[in-house]
Motif scaffolding. Structure first.
Motif, PDB file in Angstrom:
ATOM      1  N   LYS A  51      71.920 -30.684 -80.029  1.00 23.14           N
ATOM      2  CA  LYS A  51      72.303 -32.093 -80.070  1.00 23.14           C
ATOM      3  C   LYS A  51      72.731 -32.610 -78.703  1.00 23.14           C
ATOM      4  N   SER A  52      72.435 -33.865 -78.461  1.00 24.43           N
ATOM      5  CA  SER A  52      72.853 -34.539 -77.239  1.00 24.43           C
ATOM      6  C   SER A  52      74.368 -34.464 -77.098  1.00 24.43           C
ATOM      7  N   LYS A  69      69.880 -34.807 -72.697  1.00 22.78           N
ATOM      8  CA  LYS A  69      69.170 -33.591 -73.092  1.00 22.78           C
ATOM      9  C   LYS A  69      68.220 -33.119 -71.994  1.00 22.78           C
ATOM     10  N   LYS A  70      68.647 -33.268 -70.745  1.00 25.16           N
ATOM     11  CA  LYS A  70      67.849 -32.770 -69.619  1.00 25.16           C
ATOM     12  C   LYS A  70      68.640 -31.795 -68.757  1.00 25.16           C
ATOM     13  N   ASN A  71      69.909 -31.574 -69.098  1.00 18.08           N
ATOM     14  CA  ASN A  71      70.698 -30.637 -68.328  1.00 18.08           C
ATOM     15  C   ASN A  71      71.698 -29.931 -69.224  1.00 18.08           C
ATOM     16  N   SER A  72      72.125 -28.778 -68.724  1.00 13.72           N
ATOM     17  CA  SER A  72      73.050 -27.960 -69.495  1.00 13.72           C
ATOM     18  C   SER A  72      73.895 -27.151 -68.529  1.00 13.72           C
ATOM     19  N   SER A  73      75.019 -26.671 -69.014  1.00 14.74           N
ATOM     20  CA  SER A  73      75.867 -25.816 -68.191  1.00 14.74           C
ATOM     21  C   SER A  73      76.490 -24.720 -69.026  1.00 14.74           C
ATOM     22  N   LEU A  74      76.805 -23.628 -68.331  1.00 15.38           N
ATOM     23  CA  LEU A  74      77.532 -22.513 -68.935  1.00 15.38           C
ATOM     24  C   LEU A  74      78.748 -22.259 -68.061  1.00 15.38           C
ATOM     25  N   HIS A  75      79.904 -22.288 -68.656  1.00 14.01           N
ATOM     26  CA  HIS A  75      81.152 -22.060 -67.926  1.00 14.01           C
ATOM     27  C   HIS A  75      81.855 -20.847 -68.509  1.00 14.01           C
ATOM     28  N   ILE A  76      82.246 -19.933 -67.641  1.00 12.45           N
ATOM     29  CA  ILE A  76      83.008 -18.760 -68.075  1.00 12.45           C
ATOM     30  C   ILE A  76      84.411 -18.875 -67.500  1.00 12.45           C
TER      31      ILE A  76
END
Lengths: 108, 113
Positions: A51-52, A69-76
């Protein structure tokens, strides 16, 4: 065709520091997936975002899907030595198209 | 154990040899894939089989030839390879595509000498 770009290529952190990798697609994605590959291992599925604006958490990992819906991130948060590996984002075409990955090194 | 088994795990072959990589999935999936992973490039899609029908990446040289005799097995036949073909070859499977996770085998580390 669809291109998925990921930055940074490498990240070296001290244990306890935070880490973020970013993924950008040239086209709108129906969904995005994240995989982790340990050194000497194979990619293992972590999560899928659909989902957006979606945000999902897995313990110290936070995944976000952009509004467009063209970018994403992962944060640790508070990295541990067990987080070492390469993190890939991937979008579906007629198969999974992977970004180049971000290799995370965590120093004790 | 991911449910996707690749053999052999390591392979060294000469440029004039012919060899085959094997992949077997025990997950009941209907799509299988070959990916190439090298130090210089990310996971490169080579071939896709969906319902045993091949969708081919046109940039793959003809010295790589896939075969999918049934939905559980996938082969990659190799002949007259070049040293730059040395890489980790990963097989993956999924149930359909577009909204499902892919399961990867442990890969075959290929060295061409």
């Amino acid at each position: 065709g669809q291109q998925v770009m990921q930055i940074p290529q490498y990240q070296h952190v001290q244990e306890g520091e935070d880490f973020t990798t970013y993924c950008n697609s040239s086209t709108t994605l129906s969904n995005i997936q994240w995989y982790k590959q340990r050194p000497g291992g194979h990619p293992v599925f972590l999560i899928q975002l659909v989902k957006s604006g979606e945000v999902k958490k897995q313990k110290r990992l936070t995944f976000q899907f952009g509004e467009a819906k063209k970018n994403s991130s992962l944060h640790i948060t508070a990295t541990q030595t067990t987080d070492v590996g390469t993190y890939f984002c991937a979008g579906w075409g007629y198969a999974l198209n992977f970004g180049k990955g971000t290799s995370l090194l965590v120093t004790p | 154990e991911t449910g996707v088994t690749q053999t052999p795990r390591h392979l060294v072959m000469g440029m004039t040899n012919k060899k085959s990589l094997k992949c077997e999935q025990h997950l009941g999936h209907n799509a299988m894939y070959w990916y190439k992973q090298s130090a210089k490039k990310p996971l490169e899609l080579m071939f896709v089989y969906s319902l045993e029908e091949r969708v081919e990446n046109n940039s793959v040289p003809s010295r790589f030839s896939p075969e999918c005799p049934n939905s559980s097995h996938l082969f990659l036949h190799l002949h007259t390879l070049q040293p730059e073909d040395s890489a980790l070859y990963l097989c993956a499977s999924s149930q359909g595509g577009g909204n499902t996770e892919a399961f990867f085998g442990q890969g075959t580390r290929l060295t061409v000498v």
